[in-house]
Design an enzyme around this catalytic site. Structure first.
Site, PDB file in Angstrom:
ATOM      1  N   TYR A   1       4.041  29.700  29.533  1.00 42.25           N
ATOM      2  CA  TYR A   1       4.303  30.865  28.673  1.00 42.25           C
ATOM      3  C   TYR A   1       5.698  30.761  28.065  1.00 42.25           C
ATOM      4  O   TYR A   1       5.884  30.857  26.847  1.00 42.25           O
ATOM      5  CB  TYR A   1       4.169  32.155  29.493  1.00 42.25           C
TER       6      TYR A   1
HETATM    7  O1  LIG Z   1      10.498  39.886  29.742  1.00 37.87           O
HETATM    8  C1  LIG Z   1       9.870  38.866  29.865  1.00 37.87           C
HETATM    9  O2  LIG Z   1      10.332  37.789  29.546  1.00 37.87           O
HETATM   10  C2  LIG Z   1       8.485  38.913  30.421  1.00 37.87           C
HETATM   11  O3  LIG Z   1       8.348  40.095  31.202  1.00 37.87           O
HETATM   12  C3  LIG Z   1       7.138  40.208  31.855  1.00 37.87           C
HETATM   13  O4  LIG Z   1       7.068  39.188  32.843  1.00 37.87           O
HETATM   14  P1  LIG Z   1       7.602  39.522  34.280  1.00 37.87           P
HETATM   15  O5  LIG Z   1       9.050  39.838  34.275  1.00 37.87           O
HETATM   16  O6  LIG Z   1       7.154  38.407  35.155  1.00 37.87           O
HETATM   17  O7  LIG Z   1       6.846  40.893  34.620  1.00 37.87           O
HETATM   18  P2  LIG Z   1       5.782  41.289  35.728  1.00 37.87           P
HETATM   19  O8  LIG Z   1       4.602  40.444  35.676  1.00 37.87           O
HETATM   20  O9  LIG Z   1       5.591  42.746  35.611  1.00 37.87           O
HETATM   21  O10 LIG Z   1       6.565  40.968  37.105  1.00 37.87           O
HETATM   22  C4  LIG Z   1       7.724  41.680  37.447  1.00 37.87           C
HETATM   23  C5  LIG Z   1       8.192  41.243  38.786  1.00 37.87           C
HETATM   24  O11 LIG Z   1       7.236  41.629  39.780  1.00 37.87           O
HETATM   25  C6  LIG Z   1       6.889  40.522  40.581  1.00 37.87           C
HETATM   26  N1  LIG Z   1       5.482  40.643  40.974  1.00 37.87           N
HETATM   27  C7  LIG Z   1       4.488  40.561  40.071  1.00 37.87           C
HETATM   28  C8  LIG Z   1       3.186  40.713  40.437  1.00 37.87           C
HETATM   29  C9  LIG Z   1       2.874  40.939  41.764  1.00 37.87           C
HETATM   30  O12 LIG Z   1       1.687  41.087  42.170  1.00 37.87           O
HETATM   31  N2  LIG Z   1       3.884  41.012  42.661  1.00 37.87           N
HETATM   32  C10 LIG Z   1       5.182  40.881  42.308  1.00 37.87           C
HETATM   33  O13 LIG Z   1       6.068  40.964  43.166  1.00 37.87           O
HETATM   34  C11 LIG Z   1       7.153  39.314  39.715  1.00 37.87           C
HETATM   35  O14 LIG Z   1       7.394  38.194  40.548  1.00 37.87           O
HETATM   36  C12 LIG Z   1       8.369  39.749  38.949  1.00 37.87           C
HETATM   37  O15 LIG Z   1       9.515  39.487  39.687  1.00 37.87           O
HETATM   38  C13 LIG Z   1       5.958  40.108  30.922  1.00 37.87           C
HETATM   39  O16 LIG Z   1       4.739  40.045  31.613  1.00 37.87           O
HETATM   40  C14 LIG Z   1       6.090  38.936  29.985  1.00 37.87           C
HETATM   41  O17 LIG Z   1       5.068  39.003  29.006  1.00 37.87           O
HETATM   42  C15 LIG Z   1       7.448  38.990  29.330  1.00 37.87           C
HETATM   43  O18 LIG Z   1       7.643  38.001  28.405  1.00 37.87           O
END
Ligand SMILES: O=C(O)[C@H]1O[C@H](OP(=O)(O)OP(=O)(O)OC[C@H]2O[C@@H](n3ccc(=O)[nH]c3=O)[C@H](O)[C@@H]2O)[C@H](O)[C@@H](O)[C@@H]1O
Length: 434
Positions: free
Chosen positions: A244
């Protein structure tokens, strides 16, 4: 006695016993040879006819599929596009918003429309997450006179058609395959939308006369394994941790090329984990809310040495202000007829919140707002593209865009939970919608 058919098309090689020599045999050979030449000719004709009919059937199928599946075209459709693009303020814009039925796209479309800009939405309503939420956002936009064209950014003809109908001053390109971890499941969807789709859109923008200025969604994920905090636009972005991120980084390189060769005015926005009402169900804060309310466990990832992961969660209204300010400060593109007439603006900004919060703290805030305790399973962060933390330096956006986020996670999640409960009820998926 063998039939003619058997003679011409012997079913087993064993039937050819006569090795020739006699007049009778020579006649037979001549006859055979002649017969096989004419048969070959007949067969060739037959094959040509078959190929030709196959090809015309294919093209018929193509055009009829396009005709039947096509949701665009026609006078009424064009009228809807034109009316949606109508500008209702002095020096207003006409903006093509791709991904308009998405989270950020729907909010930006509404903000622009409310201040009097013309907005034409564009979305393929794919099923990466529940399309009914996208349809609901569409209905909301329709009620504010924003028309969403249903189509894919890879559909060059459709985009070209839109530029024929409307002289867009700006394109807000938010259509993308989002989600960091899903890239391991469906890598090609990222290439399709974030690379091929981006190029198709840029080609249309390059050919448009006048060329629009383009503002598009990059991502904080481009910082990848960067450890300098907070992340600045000038930091390294050549170590993506997920496909991504790699496609978003490629997008930055691709847009730079179009800026350099064709004079397209480009602004790339690196969003930092945007959240809020009408958000994306695949994101952690959203899926956690659903699970907590249903009494289901949530999985909380932890980094190396059990360090909590952290994100610079950014509230949607702040991001929308950054998007609108990017459009307002975008300079005109300088090309026409596919040629650059002079140097064009190329910018990249972080749109973050500047105050990272750990994932367990985010869960704690949700628990308080939902008044329900979460069942947490702590799990070591799988090697699936995640990064341990993000933290934006927003000085550049502050200076150039006047960007100033004002919503902390506590306040923003409160607004999200309020929306969530109104939209889904307390038992999302298990009871009737409120
Ligand atoms: O700002 C960005 O660059 C990105 O932010 C998000 O990606 P992410 O930060 O990974 O967001 P989430 O999927 O909501 O995860 C947030 C946090 O929760 C954690 N997480 C996620 C899912 C889960 O089941 N458990 C968990 O602890 C992830 O590891 C991460 O640290 C978006 O999904 C992306 O499309 C975007 O580009």
């Amino acid at each position: 006695m063998p039939s003619l058919e058997e003679e011409l098309f012997p079913s087993t090689p064993g039937k050819f016993k006569d090795k020739g020599g006699s007049q009778y045999s020579m006649n037979r050979q001549f006859h055979r040879c002649f017969a096989s030449t004419s048969t070959m000719f007949l067969w060739a004709l037959f094959l040509i006819a078959l190929t030709a009919s196959y090809l015309s059937f294919q093209s018929f199928m193509d055009s009829s599929t396009r005709y039947f599946s096509s949701t665009w075209g026609g006078l009424h459709w064009e009228k809807q596009v034109r009316s949606s693009a109508e500008i209702r303020r002095n020096n207003g814009f006409s903006v093509l918003v791709t991904g308009a039925a998405g989270f950020v796209g729907s909010h930006v479309s509404l903000a622009l429309k409310k201040r009097g800009d013309g907005v034409v939405g564009f979305d393929n309503f794919n099923n990466y997450y529940d399309p009914s939420l996208k349809k609901a956002r569409k209905a909301l936009l329709n009620s504010h006179d924003v028309f969403i064209v249903e189509g894919d950014v890879n559909d060059a003809k459709l985009i070209e058609k839109l530029f024929d109908i409307v002289a867009f001053t700006h394109v807000m390109h938010l259509a993308a395959q989002a989600g960091v971890r899903y890239a391991m499941e469906n890598p090609h969807s990222y290439v399709h939308s974030n690379i091929a789709g981006l190029v198709t859109l840029l080609e249309a923008c390059k050919n448009a006369d006048p060329q629009p200025a383009i503002v598009w969604a990059s991502s904080s994920s481009v910082y990848g394994l960067n450890e300098d905090v907070p992340f600045s636009e000038s930091d390294r972005t050549d170590r993506p941790a997920s496909l991504y991120a790699a496609t978003k980084k490629s997008g930055e390189a691709i847009t730079h090329t179009y800026n350099h060769i064709y004079g397209l005015s480009i602004t790339g926005l690196r969003f930092f984990t945007v959240y809020g009402p009408w958000g994306r169900p695949d994101m952690a804060y959203f899926s956690f809310t659903k699970n907590i309310l249903q009494g289901k466990p949530i999985t909380v990832y932890r980094g190396k040495n059990r360090v909590d992961l952290a994100r610079d969660f950014t509230y949607i209204d702040d991001v929308v202000k950054g998007c609108v300010a990017s459009l307002d400060t975008a300079k005109k593109s300088t090309g026409s007829g596919g040629k650059k007439r002079g140097p064009a603006q190329y910018r990249i900004f972080n749109l973050g919140n500047t105050s990272p919060v750990t994932v367990p703290m985010m869960v704690g805030i949700l628990e308080r707002h939902l008044k329900v305790k979460a069942k947490k399973n702590f799990v070591d962060m799988p090697g699936n593209g995640d990064v341990p933390f993000t933290h934006a330096n927003i000085s550049l956006a502050r200076r150039e865009l006047g960007y100033k986020p004002t919503t902390d996670l506590q306040t923003g999640l409160k607004k999200f939970v309020k929306w969530y409960l109104a939209y889904y009820g307390y038992n999302h998926g298990k009871s009737v919608k409120l």
